[in-house]
Motif scaffolding. Sequence first.
Motif, PDB file in Angstrom:
ATOM      1  N   GLY A 336      43.284  19.936  42.482  1.00  0.00           N
ATOM      2  CA  GLY A 336      44.305  20.698  43.185  1.00  0.00           C
ATOM      3  C   GLY A 336      44.848  21.868  42.398  1.00  0.00           C
ATOM      4  N   ALA A 337      44.416  22.012  41.133  1.00  0.00           N
ATOM      5  CA  ALA A 337      44.947  23.091  40.299  1.00  0.00           C
ATOM      6  C   ALA A 337      44.224  24.410  40.533  1.00  0.00           C
ATOM      7  N   GLU A 338      43.074  24.389  41.210  1.00  0.00           N
ATOM      8  CA  GLU A 338      42.346  25.622  41.501  1.00  0.00           C
ATOM      9  C   GLU A 338      43.034  26.345  42.647  1.00  0.00           C
ATOM     10  N   GLU A 339      43.525  27.540  42.385  1.00  0.00           N
ATOM     11  CA  GLU A 339      44.274  28.272  43.390  1.00  0.00           C
ATOM     12  C   GLU A 339      43.334  28.868  44.438  1.00  0.00           C
ATOM     13  N   PRO A 340      43.600  28.645  45.722  1.00  0.00           N
ATOM     14  CA  PRO A 340      42.695  29.151  46.762  1.00  0.00           C
ATOM     15  C   PRO A 340      42.595  30.674  46.765  1.00  0.00           C
ATOM     16  N   PHE A 341      41.391  31.146  46.997  1.00  0.00           N
ATOM     17  CA  PHE A 341      41.162  32.582  47.189  1.00  0.00           C
ATOM     18  C   PHE A 341      40.545  32.742  48.572  1.00  0.00           C
ATOM     19  N   MET A 342      41.298  33.306  49.510  1.00  0.00           N
ATOM     20  CA  MET A 342      40.866  33.370  50.902  1.00  0.00           C
ATOM     21  C   MET A 342      39.946  34.562  51.129  1.00  0.00           C
ATOM     22  N   ASP A 343      38.881  34.329  51.898  1.00  0.00           N
ATOM     23  CA  ASP A 343      37.970  35.422  52.230  1.00  0.00           C
ATOM     24  C   ASP A 343      38.269  35.995  53.618  1.00  0.00           C
ATOM     25  N   HIS A 344      39.430  35.672  54.163  1.00  0.00           N
ATOM     26  CA  HIS A 344      39.777  36.096  55.510  1.00  0.00           C
ATOM     27  C   HIS A 344      41.294  36.272  55.586  1.00  0.00           C
ATOM     28  N   ILE A 345      41.761  36.769  56.721  1.00  0.00           N
ATOM     29  CA  ILE A 345      43.199  36.951  56.948  1.00  0.00           C
ATOM     30  C   ILE A 345      43.624  36.003  58.076  1.00  0.00           C
ATOM     31  N   THR A 346      44.735  35.352  57.883  1.00  0.00           N
ATOM     32  CA  THR A 346      45.290  34.490  58.928  1.00  0.00           C
ATOM     33  C   THR A 346      46.672  35.007  59.299  1.00  0.00           C
ATOM     34  N   SER A 347      46.940  35.069  60.577  1.00  0.00           N
ATOM     35  CA  SER A 347      48.223  35.588  61.047  1.00  0.00           C
ATOM     36  C   SER A 347      48.836  34.623  62.051  1.00  0.00           C
ATOM     37  N   ARG A 348      50.144  34.478  61.983  1.00  0.00           N
ATOM     38  CA  ARG A 348      50.870  33.725  63.008  1.00  0.00           C
ATOM     39  C   ARG A 348      51.836  34.682  63.690  1.00  0.00           C
ATOM     40  N   PHE A 349      51.725  34.807  64.988  1.00  0.00           N
ATOM     41  CA  PHE A 349      52.635  35.709  65.689  1.00  0.00           C
ATOM     42  C   PHE A 349      53.445  34.914  66.712  1.00  0.00           C
ATOM     43  N   PRO A 350      54.704  35.276  66.895  1.00  0.00           N
ATOM     44  CA  PRO A 350      55.592  34.507  67.766  1.00  0.00           C
ATOM     45  C   PRO A 350      55.306  34.746  69.240  1.00  0.00           C
ATOM     46  N   GLN A 351      55.688  33.782  70.064  1.00  0.00           N
ATOM     47  CA  GLN A 351      55.566  33.914  71.504  1.00  0.00           C
ATOM     48  C   GLN A 351      56.890  33.554  72.166  1.00  0.00           C
ATOM     49  N   TRP A 352      57.168  34.265  73.252  1.00  0.00           N
ATOM     50  CA  TRP A 352      58.354  33.994  74.064  1.00  0.00           C
ATOM     51  C   TRP A 352      57.897  33.597  75.462  1.00  0.00           C
ATOM     52  N   ASN A 353      58.564  32.591  76.031  1.00  0.00           N
ATOM     53  CA  ASN A 353      58.175  32.144  77.370  1.00  0.00           C
ATOM     54  C   ASN A 353      58.357  33.239  78.411  1.00  0.00           C
ATOM     55  N   SER A 354      59.389  34.065  78.228  1.00  0.00           N
ATOM     56  CA  SER A 354      59.645  35.172  79.146  1.00  0.00           C
ATOM     57  C   SER A 354      58.838  36.401  78.732  1.00  0.00           C
ATOM     58  N   LYS A 355      58.317  37.126  79.719  1.00  0.00           N
ATOM     59  CA  LYS A 355      57.573  38.349  79.429  1.00  0.00           C
ATOM     60  C   LYS A 355      58.482  39.541  79.191  1.00  0.00           C
ATOM     61  N   GLU A 356      59.776  39.359  79.479  1.00  0.00           N
ATOM     62  CA  GLU A 356      60.717  40.454  79.277  1.00  0.00           C
ATOM     63  C   GLU A 356      61.000  40.654  77.790  1.00  0.00           C
ATOM     64  N   GLN A 357      61.497  41.839  77.437  1.00  0.00           N
ATOM     65  CA  GLN A 357      61.843  42.116  76.045  1.00  0.00           C
ATOM     66  C   GLN A 357      63.027  41.261  75.607  1.00  0.00           C
ATOM     67  N   ARG A 358      62.957  40.788  74.380  1.00  0.00           N
ATOM     68  CA  ARG A 358      64.062  40.037  73.785  1.00  0.00           C
ATOM     69  C   ARG A 358      64.444  40.727  72.484  1.00  0.00           C
ATOM     70  N   TYR A 359      65.745  41.007  72.300  1.00  0.00           N
ATOM     71  CA  TYR A 359      66.187  41.591  71.036  1.00  0.00           C
ATOM     72  C   TYR A 359      66.044  40.549  69.944  1.00  0.00           C
TER      73      TYR A 359
END
Length: 801
Positions: A336-359
Amino acid sequence: MAISGIHNILIIGPTNSDKNVDLSTALYDTADILHKLGYKTTIIVENPTALLSSGDFFDRVVVEKVNGENVLNYVNQFRPDAILPTVGDRNALGIVSGLNGKISTTKVLGTSYFAALATFKRELFISKLNQNKLPVINFISSDDEDELYDFIRSIGFPIIARRRFSNRHSSGWTNINNLFELDNFMALEDDKTTKIEIERSIRGFSEYSMTVVRDRFDNAALIGTIEDIEPIGIHHLDSNLVSPALSLNDSKLQKLRNYSIKLARVFDIVGVCTAHFALNHKTGECYLTEFIPRMSEETKFLEYATCYPLATVAVELNLGYQLDKLQLDSGNSFNGAEEPFMDHITSRFPQWNSKEQRYIGPSKTSDSSIIVNGFSIEEVFNKGPLNDKLNDNLTRYEQLHKLDDDQLFEKIIHPTSWMLDVLLEAIRRDFELPVLSEVTGINMPYLVVLKRIMENSAIIRDDAVDEENIERLVEMGVKGVGYSKVLLDRDEIVTKSVVKSKKSISVASENFENRNYFVTSGISNDIEMTDRKKIVVRSPIITSKKNIMVRQFVLLQLVKSINQNGLEAVIVGREPWSTPLEIRDIAYEIADPHMELRHLNLIPNESVFKIIDFSETLSAEDVENNEVFQISSKKIKSLDVKGETTMRIIVVSDGDNFTIPSIIFRKSINDKSYEISSFNNFLTQPEKNEILEIVKQELSDNNQINVFNFELVKSNGHWLVTLISEGMNGDIIRHELASSVHVIDTLVKMILGNKFKIGMDIDEIFYNDDDEYLVTINDKKFETFDFKETQTLLNEEIKDY
């Protein structure tokens, strides 16, 4: 070597599974590894559906309100050797901080009393960091005006200030940029007992988080980094997150890494710890803003992004194992001491149930989130927040296009959930990127990415796709051009959508097989599958926290059942599944947000035994294909009839015969409601006969294999059907937990061709030999009763059921 003297461990679970579904797989992994290592485990949990398991790994499950009193009562009665709070939520740390000196020789694993307390007491956190020369934002809370002004002179403007009232409530934070604004704020009338809190404003700084693991021998490793695309001032979970942090150069990354490891050392964290930072790239200012010494939403996100088994590693470190000498399944070693080196990008983006704009601002407003992978930030954006199939971005574009420049600039100043779409429109109108970066606090590299995406969209809109730009468009994740004639006429693999294995250095080893893939572009396909027959399971897109819990549970039980029945599972979804560790080497998981996999023909048709669709996205082709079996919930019948006494029944059918393995009874009395699971055992013979006739009648024209959900209401002494649906609805977890018959495994066996016995008698149809009953009061309080206790409840409190 593990700490000696620990045999029985009490795990403090989360308080509310709907809010902490990201902890469910961490909880499952924790219990699994403890079981394999030979420890006795007890979990105290408010809602047992958070366990994702019917108790396979737990020697005892205590269904009580998760608070200090109940934890202390359990410790005094059963004397566990240790308490593990790090897979609970923030409440678990609060309980630990309050148990200091009250639990005798029982050890607390992972988080010390002081570290737990420092997550609640900001002054302790700041004091400890100042003592150890770690950068932190100092603050003051005082009713002395001279003291306040002296403090402000020492830190300078801008600042934020609020009033803390004697009833522990407070006003909102006010941004103050100069002496004039400060004098106006101070001049407001106050109660004499009110204190004013002031601290340095970091609004607009970039936000990063670093997750480290550390063992009791002071070995530590950085597991992953996360960057918020939106700046501080917008809630972390309302921001688009990217891992690894792309805007950090090596010197800044190393500085934050060193701070994170030092922070874990200062609080003597053994296990996992996440540190949050605010960084101003222009001035170089950097502050530690928060630390989380437990599993959290971020650690589960990083576990998926890096393939590093964080939950399992953390619990073994809690037990005293050395970081480079861990065991993934009580047999295979793992460094577990070997630090991961990622060969890709991972993203998490939020979702809102309503399609309207939310501040969006300091308070969380998003309802859920979706995770995507890619090899460029353009690909990640196009798959995720700018994916029209997920977010209806075309409608957003049309609405924003109608705004004048002043109206558009107003939306830039006051960010909404449409922030990236707003910026795309501003870039289309030739707003200058440095100005946009200054106003929004978003780093320039991401604005440059948005400009490239906008330019690509113009090429597609103008029908200007040709030999010179097709490869660039596909590599950036632009879909819809991938099947154009220009592309199909070429042989080079670089232009084709393929499936790519998600790799990171430290876990890509022979002892840790990685079967986690995602559909991407421009890279040679490297999916490798065995010759075993496969069942492909299409996973649903998630719209709420509760949906995540159902999906996690159903997919886990499906994979286990498919494997036990000699086949191999391939999970395909528009977003990834946070897979428990024990499942990762027996199932393939492919993230496919654009639903392209069916067209790529990368899974040989002859190897697919059946397709189970849990995604609610059946095409006309699927409907005609007998190999596609849909299990997503689908309403068949609905009547608007209300009643105080109802039952929810699950029926498993093989097309000819059926069983009724689980019934949930519900009774409302005045303002109080009761729900009792496994109610089969309390039905009278006439009631069984009546229910059986109802089900036979309703399913008389149905000859398909599936799970059916009935809702019945008692009216004039008889049961009336009010709702029938087929597939897996929100009750499936409770039915599985409440029934000695495993519904999902039974369904898989039916799909594989098994049949129920012909001529079953009524007791066989309603068979359920559970000896514990899950009782829920007012939809919040969960309790487990034995048969006698449940019968007493029915006779004395519910009466005349």
